[in-house]
Structure formats: C-alpha cells, structure tokens
Design an enzyme around this catalytic site. Structure first.
Site, PDB file in Angstrom:
ATOM      1  N   LYS A 151     -20.399 -32.415  -3.169  1.00  0.00           N
ATOM      2  CA  LYS A 151     -19.102 -32.365  -3.851  1.00  0.00           C
ATOM      3  C   LYS A 151     -18.049 -31.833  -2.873  1.00  0.00           C
ATOM      4  O   LYS A 151     -17.609 -32.561  -2.001  1.00  0.00           O
ATOM      5  CB  LYS A 151     -19.220 -31.552  -5.135  1.00  0.00           C
ATOM      6  CG  LYS A 151     -20.126 -32.250  -6.165  1.00  0.00           C
ATOM      7  CD  LYS A 151     -20.230 -31.506  -7.453  1.00  0.00           C
ATOM      8  CE  LYS A 151     -20.944 -32.312  -8.517  1.00  0.00           C
ATOM      9  NZ  LYS A 151     -22.335 -32.692  -8.199  1.00  0.00           N
ATOM     10  N   HIS A 201     -20.056 -27.135  -8.899  1.00  0.00           N
ATOM     11  CA  HIS A 201     -18.609 -27.373  -8.931  1.00  0.00           C
ATOM     12  C   HIS A 201     -17.801 -26.135  -8.552  1.00  0.00           C
ATOM     13  O   HIS A 201     -16.571 -26.152  -8.667  1.00  0.00           O
ATOM     14  CB  HIS A 201     -18.193 -27.870 -10.315  1.00  0.00           C
ATOM     15  CG  HIS A 201     -18.560 -29.301 -10.563  1.00  0.00           C
ATOM     16  ND1 HIS A 201     -17.785 -30.353 -10.125  1.00  0.00           N
ATOM     17  CD2 HIS A 201     -19.636 -29.852 -11.181  1.00  0.00           C
ATOM     18  CE1 HIS A 201     -18.357 -31.491 -10.477  1.00  0.00           C
ATOM     19  NE2 HIS A 201     -19.483 -31.218 -11.123  1.00  0.00           N
ATOM     20  N   SER A 243     -19.225 -28.725 -15.672  1.00  0.00           N
ATOM     21  CA  SER A 243     -18.726 -29.931 -15.018  1.00  0.00           C
ATOM     22  C   SER A 243     -17.875 -30.829 -15.899  1.00  0.00           C
ATOM     23  O   SER A 243     -17.063 -31.594 -15.389  1.00  0.00           O
ATOM     24  CB  SER A 243     -19.899 -30.737 -14.464  1.00  0.00           C
ATOM     25  OG  SER A 243     -20.790 -31.106 -15.499  1.00  0.00           O
TER      26      SER A 243
END
Length: 391
Positions: A239, A208, A180
């Site tokens: 996300k 991610h 990340s």
C-alpha cells in the site's frame, strides 16, 4: 462431468441486482491520474498513499536488483531462497518499527493467516473487532482456538470478552489499526490498557496505517506512543510502501517460531529481487522524505472538507480513506460508473466487502494529487451526486 450452472445462476442474480462488476484494467502506471479505456482520469481508488509505486528511487533499485540477481529466487526461504537482501529488508523493518525482529510474507493477507494459524491452539482464545479485515477473519478460521468478537471499537464490550475468557492459556486481542472500509483508527491506547489489565496479547494489523500514521509512517503503535507495549505488529508492503508483500514485527521468539511454523512462509517462494530491493528503498524514502506524508495529510483535509460541504455522508473517517456512504448496492455502483464517465475513478464497494445496506464509494487521496486534481474531483462528485439524488 458436472458443469457450473449453479455458479452461473448466482452470477445472473448479481447482474439482476446491479452488483456484478467487471475488472477495470489500467493502461498506465499507478499515479494521481491513470488511463482507463484510453481516457485519462483522476485516480481515487488506489492504496498508493505516497506515490511510491513509481518513485524514481524505487524504480532504480528494482532495475538494479534484476540486473544483479535475476528475475526470481528459485526457492522458498527455508531451503535456498533467502538472499542477503531478504535479511537486510527484515532488519530494516524491525529497526523502523522499533521491534526486535521482523519476518516478510508474500502478502499482508498471508501474514495474518500465517501468524494466527501458527501461534494459537485449542487452549487459547482470539478476541477480534467485528469489522476486522477478511485476512484476520480467515486467519482465525484456520486456528483451533476459541473465538470471541467484540462490537466495533467498543472498549466496554472488549472488556466483557476478556472477562469471559480468563480460563484460556493465551488471550490474543486482534484489531485493524486503520479500518480499511471506514477509515477510522482503532482506539489502541484503550485496547493496550485492557490487555495489560487482563494479561492478554495485542496484535495490530497496520496495513492502512503503515506509511500514513506515526513518525515517518511507522503506524498506529508509534502514532499513539505505544512502542514496546504491542506484542505483534502486522503491516503491508503493497500500500503506502508501494510494492508487494506483508510482514510481521515483534519479539525475536515470535519470529523464530514463525520461520518454523508459519505455513505461508514455509511453502511459498521468496520475493523476487526487484520487489525486495524496492521495499528496502521505500523504507529509506519514508525516513528521507517526510514531506510526502505531510502532503498526504494536507490533501486529505482538503478533500474531506470539500465532501462535507457538499453534504456527502463520509461516516467516521479520520484518515485518507474517505467513504461516501450511499447504502444501496446498485446505487453505489451506479455512482461509481457515473464518476468514471465524468473523469474520476472511484470504485463502488458493496456486500460482502461491507454489510448489506452500507454500500459506498471508497476514496483514497494520495500525496501525488494536486489541489487542482482534488478540486476537479469534487466538482465531479457534486455533479454525479446531484444527478443520482445522493445529495
């Protein structure tokens, strides 16, 4: 009664070092441009990779769910808080991830904590990449298992750790799919090959990578063609998915066990209807609108090329996460402040989130950005970078 001078003194030291930061409230929805202190600026700090936080289909699904089911659920999942929509979401996630089953937790953080703390005992060992996310580190701390850490993405060091761990009942290798703070991708094929050679389990945190890598955003496992060869896949719904929560996808046996033993799952109220319905719709959007991921990667390539031409140090990033590494903590925060002054919101990241001496401004482009947005941002980075003598 004791007061908090011991904390205040530490805060004062942070202020002196230039690392104390206030929270930055947004005054608009999360988009390519946001309003901060009454000023519209280019957003380059959010995890809203595909722009789904405000996608019309997710908005509609959330509103409809509130109208039909109310604002909350009123219970934990194992008592009275499992609605049919929760089961629907988990079935869709399992199908999407090409696994037997899945289970949704309250966040990606609690998913890692819940999985690791539940399945490992003092007879086991967990082997972790040194740059894994804090949620993995904290999950490992909650176990009674032995711990080994291997050098970042170093397969020779991973093999060393596996050889040294042959006497344990279960060996679990755990890694971020995309790291990340650096934006590089874990060498998953090499990890899986070593795991199969030494009879170890593999756990991948794709926070991610979900919505970013793989077919329709299925993550690093699918990206590398490893479906069926990774035992535990963790992901986030907050996300690229654009809403809230985390999930684990894997064999039915694992999921059944976590329902009975996963403490964050057992002792937290289930997600409200609006969140659950929006997550279901987000998975449908990933399948129906692959052009969002294509646009994300077009924007990523454009912005990375621009930063490289300006002479910024962006490390080893391979994804839409692109750090501008400056080293000094105070300088990273000054750089962030200067960017905001000129119209770009890109947060500084310093210790303890990254190691001392590796402070940076971390940027994330999204599918919502236009080329004009990114050109304007690059001009701001050049201006601020030169003023502060970073380039």
């Amino acid at each position: 009664m004791n007061s908090f001078e011991f904390l205040q003194s530490e805060l004062e030291e942070m202020k002196k070092e230039g690392t104390f930061r206030q929270l930055t409230p947004l005054e608009s929805d999360q988009s390519a441009r946001v309003v901060i202190n009454g000023k519209k600026v280019i957003q380059l700090s959010s995890n809203n990779y595909l722009g789904l936080t405000s996608h019309p289909r997710l908005r509609t699904a959330a509103l409809k769910a509130v109208e039909n089911y109310g604002a909350g659920t009123g219970s934990v999942r194992t008592i009275a808080g499992t609605f049919t929509m929760h089961k629907d979401l988990e079935e869709k996630l399992a199908q999407f991830k090409h696994t037997e089953s899945s289970l949704v937790f309250q966040s990606g953080f609690t998913t890692n904590q819940g999985v690791l703390s539940s399945i490992l005992t003092s007879e086991d060992v967990v082997i972790s990449d040194e740059l894994n996310h804090a949620s993995i580190i904290d999950g490992i701390r909650l176990t009674k298992a032995a711990r080994k850490v291997y050098k970042h993405v170093d397969m020779f060091d991973l093999e060393r750790a596996l050889k040294e761990s042959e006497n344990y009942r279960v060996r679990v290798i755990v890694t971020d799919g995309v790291f990340s703070m650096d934006g590089n991708i874990a060498p998953l094929p090499g990890i899986v090959e070593l795991a199969e050679k030494y009879d170890a389990l593999v756990m991948v945190d794709d926070a991610h990578a979900s919505g970013v890598l793989g077919e329709n955003g299925r993550g690093t496992v699918n990206h590398f063609g490893l479906d069926g060869r990774v035992h535990i896949q963790v992901g986030t719904l907050s996300k690229a998915i654009g809403v809230l929560g985390g999930y684990v996808a894997g064999p039915r046996t694992l999921i059944d066990y976590l329902i009975h033993k996963g403490r964050p799952f057992l002792f937290s109220t289930s997600h409200p209807p609006a969140v659950t319905a929006a997550c279901i719709e987000a998975i449908k959007v990933l399948v129906d609108e692959p052009q969002l991921i294509n646009r994300l990667w077009e924007n990523t390539r454009f912005f990375k090329d621009g930063l490289a031409k300006l002479g910024f140090n962006t490390g080893n990033s391979e994804t839409p996460i692109t750090p501008i590494i400056v080293g000094d903590e105070a300088l990273a925060h000054s750089f962030s402040d200067k960017l905001l002054e000129y119209g770009v919101f890109a947060q500084g990241i310093a210790f303890p989130t990254v190691a001392k001496g590796h402070a940076r401004v971390r940027t994330i482009v999204t599918a919502e950005h236009s080329i004009e947005d990114l050109e304007e941002a690059l001009n701001v980075f050049e201006k601020a970078g030169k003023e502060l003598k970073i380039i």
